[in-house]
Design a protein around this motif. Structure first.
Motif, PDB file in Angstrom:
ATOM      1  N   GLY A  44       0.816  -1.215   0.000  1.00 20.87           N
ATOM      2  CA  GLY A  44       0.000   0.000   0.000  1.00 20.87           C
ATOM      3  C   GLY A  44       0.846   1.260   0.000  1.00 20.87           C
ATOM      4  O   GLY A  44       0.571   2.211  -0.748  1.00 20.87           O
ATOM      5  N   LEU A  45       1.882   1.278   0.812  1.00 20.60           N
ATOM      6  CA  LEU A  45       2.760   2.448   0.853  1.00 20.60           C
ATOM      7  C   LEU A  45       3.535   2.609  -0.450  1.00 20.60           C
ATOM      8  O   LEU A  45       3.775   3.732  -0.901  1.00 20.60           O
ATOM      9  CB  LEU A  45       3.722   2.346   2.043  1.00 20.60           C
ATOM     10  CG  LEU A  45       3.052   2.455   3.417  1.00 20.60           C
ATOM     11  CD1 LEU A  45       4.054   2.152   4.518  1.00 20.60           C
ATOM     12  CD2 LEU A  45       2.421   3.828   3.616  1.00 20.60           C
ATOM     13  N   THR A  46       3.913   1.499  -1.066  1.00 15.36           N
ATOM     14  CA  THR A  46       4.590   1.561  -2.361  1.00 15.36           C
ATOM     15  C   THR A  46       3.673   2.166  -3.418  1.00 15.36           C
ATOM     16  O   THR A  46       4.100   3.023  -4.205  1.00 15.36           O
ATOM     17  CB  THR A  46       5.055   0.157  -2.797  1.00 15.36           C
ATOM     18  OG1 THR A  46       5.965  -0.350  -1.824  1.00 15.36           O
ATOM     19  CG2 THR A  46       5.723   0.186  -4.163  1.00 15.36           C
ATOM     20  N   LEU A  47       2.417   1.728  -3.432  1.00 14.72           N
ATOM     21  CA  LEU A  47       1.466   2.292  -4.397  1.00 14.72           C
ATOM     22  C   LEU A  47       1.245   3.782  -4.164  1.00 14.72           C
ATOM     23  O   LEU A  47       1.143   4.552  -5.123  1.00 14.72           O
ATOM     24  CB  LEU A  47       0.142   1.538  -4.331  1.00 14.72           C
ATOM     25  CG  LEU A  47       0.180   0.122  -4.898  1.00 14.72           C
ATOM     26  CD1 LEU A  47      -1.136  -0.591  -4.615  1.00 14.72           C
ATOM     27  CD2 LEU A  47       0.475   0.146  -6.382  1.00 14.72           C
ATOM     28  N   ILE A  48       1.193   4.187  -2.903  1.00 17.13           N
ATOM     29  CA  ILE A  48       1.064   5.615  -2.604  1.00 17.13           C
ATOM     30  C   ILE A  48       2.278   6.361  -3.148  1.00 17.13           C
ATOM     31  O   ILE A  48       2.147   7.407  -3.796  1.00 17.13           O
ATOM     32  CB  ILE A  48       0.895   5.856  -1.085  1.00 17.13           C
ATOM     33  CG1 ILE A  48      -0.498   5.415  -0.637  1.00 17.13           C
ATOM     34  CG2 ILE A  48       1.134   7.328  -0.732  1.00 17.13           C
ATOM     35  CD1 ILE A  48      -0.695   5.415   0.862  1.00 17.13           C
ATOM     36  N   GLY A  49       3.465   5.828  -2.907  1.00 18.55           N
ATOM     37  CA  GLY A  49       4.682   6.480  -3.381  1.00 18.55           C
ATOM     38  C   GLY A  49       4.763   6.579  -4.891  1.00 18.55           C
ATOM     39  O   GLY A  49       5.292   7.543  -5.435  1.00 18.55           O
ATOM     40  N   LEU A  50       4.204   5.584  -5.571  1.00 12.72           N
ATOM     41  CA  LEU A  50       4.274   5.573  -7.035  1.00 12.72           C
ATOM     42  C   LEU A  50       3.183   6.385  -7.716  1.00 12.72           C
ATOM     43  O   LEU A  50       3.401   6.925  -8.802  1.00 12.72           O
ATOM     44  CB  LEU A  50       4.187   4.124  -7.545  1.00 12.72           C
ATOM     45  CG  LEU A  50       5.384   3.225  -7.249  1.00 12.72           C
ATOM     46  CD1 LEU A  50       5.068   1.789  -7.643  1.00 12.72           C
ATOM     47  CD2 LEU A  50       6.618   3.734  -7.980  1.00 12.72           C
ATOM     48  N   HIS A  51       2.010   6.470  -7.115  1.00 17.38           N
ATOM     49  CA  HIS A  51       0.860   7.017  -7.831  1.00 17.38           C
ATOM     50  C   HIS A  51       0.229   8.265  -7.215  1.00 17.38           C
ATOM     51  O   HIS A  51      -0.690   8.827  -7.816  1.00 17.38           O
ATOM     52  CB  HIS A  51      -0.226   5.943  -7.965  1.00 17.38           C
ATOM     53  CG  HIS A  51       0.238   4.738  -8.723  1.00 17.38           C
ATOM     54  ND1 HIS A  51       0.453   4.752 -10.080  1.00 17.38           N
ATOM     55  CD2 HIS A  51       0.546   3.492  -8.316  1.00 17.38           C
ATOM     56  CE1 HIS A  51       0.870   3.571 -10.480  1.00 17.38           C
ATOM     57  NE2 HIS A  51       0.940   2.782  -9.428  1.00 17.38           N
ATOM     58  N   VAL A  52       0.681   8.683  -6.065  1.00 17.83           N
ATOM     59  CA  VAL A  52       0.076   9.849  -5.409  1.00 17.83           C
ATOM     60  C   VAL A  52       1.092  10.987  -5.414  1.00 17.83           C
ATOM     61  O   VAL A  52       2.253  10.787  -5.036  1.00 17.83           O
ATOM     62  CB  VAL A  52      -0.352   9.495  -3.958  1.00 17.83           C
ATOM     63  CG1 VAL A  52      -0.882  10.713  -3.237  1.00 17.83           C
ATOM     64  CG2 VAL A  52      -1.391   8.381  -3.964  1.00 17.83           C
ATOM     65  N   PRO A  53       0.667  12.179  -5.840  1.00 19.73           N
ATOM     66  CA  PRO A  53       1.589  13.317  -5.825  1.00 19.73           C
ATOM     67  C   PRO A  53       2.110  13.579  -4.404  1.00 19.73           C
ATOM     68  O   PRO A  53       1.405  13.347  -3.414  1.00 19.73           O
ATOM     69  CB  PRO A  53       0.734  14.496  -6.303  1.00 19.73           C
ATOM     70  CG  PRO A  53      -0.460  13.895  -6.966  1.00 19.73           C
ATOM     71  CD  PRO A  53      -0.661  12.541  -6.347  1.00 19.73           C
ATOM     72  N   ALA A  54       3.333  14.067  -4.321  1.00 13.82           N
ATOM     73  CA  ALA A  54       4.002  14.258  -3.028  1.00 13.82           C
ATOM     74  C   ALA A  54       3.178  15.086  -2.048  1.00 13.82           C
ATOM     75  O   ALA A  54       3.146  14.780  -0.857  1.00 13.82           O
ATOM     76  CB  ALA A  54       5.371  14.896  -3.248  1.00 13.82           C
ATOM     77  N   HIS A  55       2.500  16.106  -2.532  1.00 10.95           N
ATOM     78  CA  HIS A  55       1.745  16.975  -1.623  1.00 10.95           C
ATOM     79  C   HIS A  55       0.444  16.330  -1.118  1.00 10.95           C
ATOM     80  O   HIS A  55      -0.220  16.903  -0.258  1.00 10.95           O
ATOM     81  CB  HIS A  55       1.461  18.326  -2.287  1.00 10.95           C
ATOM     82  CG  HIS A  55       0.482  18.262  -3.424  1.00 10.95           C
ATOM     83  ND1 HIS A  55       0.839  17.794  -4.670  1.00 10.95           N
ATOM     84  CD2 HIS A  55      -0.829  18.589  -3.494  1.00 10.95           C
ATOM     85  CE1 HIS A  55      -0.224  17.843  -5.462  1.00 10.95           C
ATOM     86  NE2 HIS A  55      -1.250  18.327  -4.776  1.00 10.95           N
ATOM     87  N   ARG A  56       0.082  15.143  -1.614  1.00 11.05           N
ATOM     88  CA  ARG A  56      -1.139  14.462  -1.170  1.00 11.05           C
ATOM     89  C   ARG A  56      -0.853  13.135  -0.452  1.00 11.05           C
ATOM     90  O   ARG A  56      -1.769  12.407  -0.091  1.00 11.05           O
ATOM     91  CB  ARG A  56      -2.056  14.159  -2.368  1.00 11.05           C
ATOM     92  CG  ARG A  56      -2.458  15.334  -3.230  1.00 11.05           C
ATOM     93  CD  ARG A  56      -3.179  16.447  -2.498  1.00 11.05           C
ATOM     94  NE  ARG A  56      -4.424  16.092  -1.901  1.00 11.05           N
ATOM     95  CZ  ARG A  56      -5.621  16.442  -2.340  1.00 11.05           C
ATOM     96  NH1 ARG A  56      -5.746  17.128  -3.437  1.00 11.05           N
ATOM     97  NH2 ARG A  56      -6.710  16.101  -1.671  1.00 11.05           N
ATOM     98  N   ARG A  57       0.400  12.797  -0.259  1.00 10.18           N
ATOM     99  CA  ARG A  57       0.751  11.493   0.300  1.00 10.18           C
ATOM    100  C   ARG A  57       0.317  11.321   1.746  1.00 10.18           C
ATOM    101  O   ARG A  57      -0.055  10.222   2.150  1.00 10.18           O
ATOM    102  CB  ARG A  57       2.242  11.228   0.144  1.00 10.18           C
ATOM    103  CG  ARG A  57       2.599  10.951  -1.298  1.00 10.18           C
ATOM    104  CD  ARG A  57       4.031  10.537  -1.476  1.00 10.18           C
ATOM    105  NE  ARG A  57       4.280  10.393  -2.898  1.00 10.18           N
ATOM    106  CZ  ARG A  57       5.429  10.644  -3.464  1.00 10.18           C
ATOM    107  NH1 ARG A  57       6.465  11.022  -2.729  1.00 10.18           N
ATOM    108  NH2 ARG A  57       5.579  10.498  -4.763  1.00 10.18           N
ATOM    109  N   ALA A  58       0.361  12.369   2.540  1.00  6.85           N
ATOM    110  CA  ALA A  58      -0.078  12.246   3.941  1.00  6.85           C
ATOM    111  C   ALA A  58      -1.564  11.900   3.989  1.00  6.85           C
ATOM    112  O   ALA A  58      -1.985  11.047   4.790  1.00  6.85           O
ATOM    113  CB  ALA A  58       0.195  13.534   4.702  1.00  6.85           C
TER     114      ALA A  58
END
Length: 122
Positions: A44-58
């Motif tokens: 899940g964290l890998t998918l967030i890192g790959l597909h979510v813009p940096a300013h929306r990761r939190a």
């Protein structure tokens, strides 16, 4: 896929350990459960890192935690109620079946997505 496999092995181990009173198998099941949970969280964290813009990761991480920990809290509570009504073996086996089915569904979903995104070339 590995997380799903570890979770399925864990649930199989729990069902056998509780119904057969095999403490060593319960320990092995706990180890597989930890591996399954860790690999799922890592995915899940890998998918967030790959597909979510940096300013929306939190925000995405918060949604991942909310979506994961609410069911993770409700299922043991429901299992405890079932155990009170039916006994440990039935409740633990039902818990194992529900989680194994969820892991199978997740594994199939990932396998389908991988096949769709990376079709084999002839």
């Amino acid at each position: 896929m590995m997380g799903a496999a570890a979770t399925i092995l864990s649930m199989f181990g729990i069902a056998i350990a509780v119904n057969g009173s095999i403490a060593a198998l319960l320990v092995a099941a706990a180890l597989f459960a930890g591996a399954g949970q860790s690999l799922g969280q890592y995915g899940g964290l890998t998918l967030i890192g790959l597909h979510v813009p940096a300013h929306r990761r939190a925000e995405a991480n918060s949604v991942l935690n909310f979506g994961g920990y609410i069911p993770a809290g409700l299922l043991p509570v429901a299992t405890g109620c079932l155990i009170d009504l039916t006994g440990l073996a039935v409740g633990a086996t039902a818990f194992a079946i529900v989680l194994a089915m969820a892991a199978i569904a997740g594994g199939l979903f990932v396998a389908h997505r991988l096949a769709k995104e990376h079709p084999k070339r002839a």
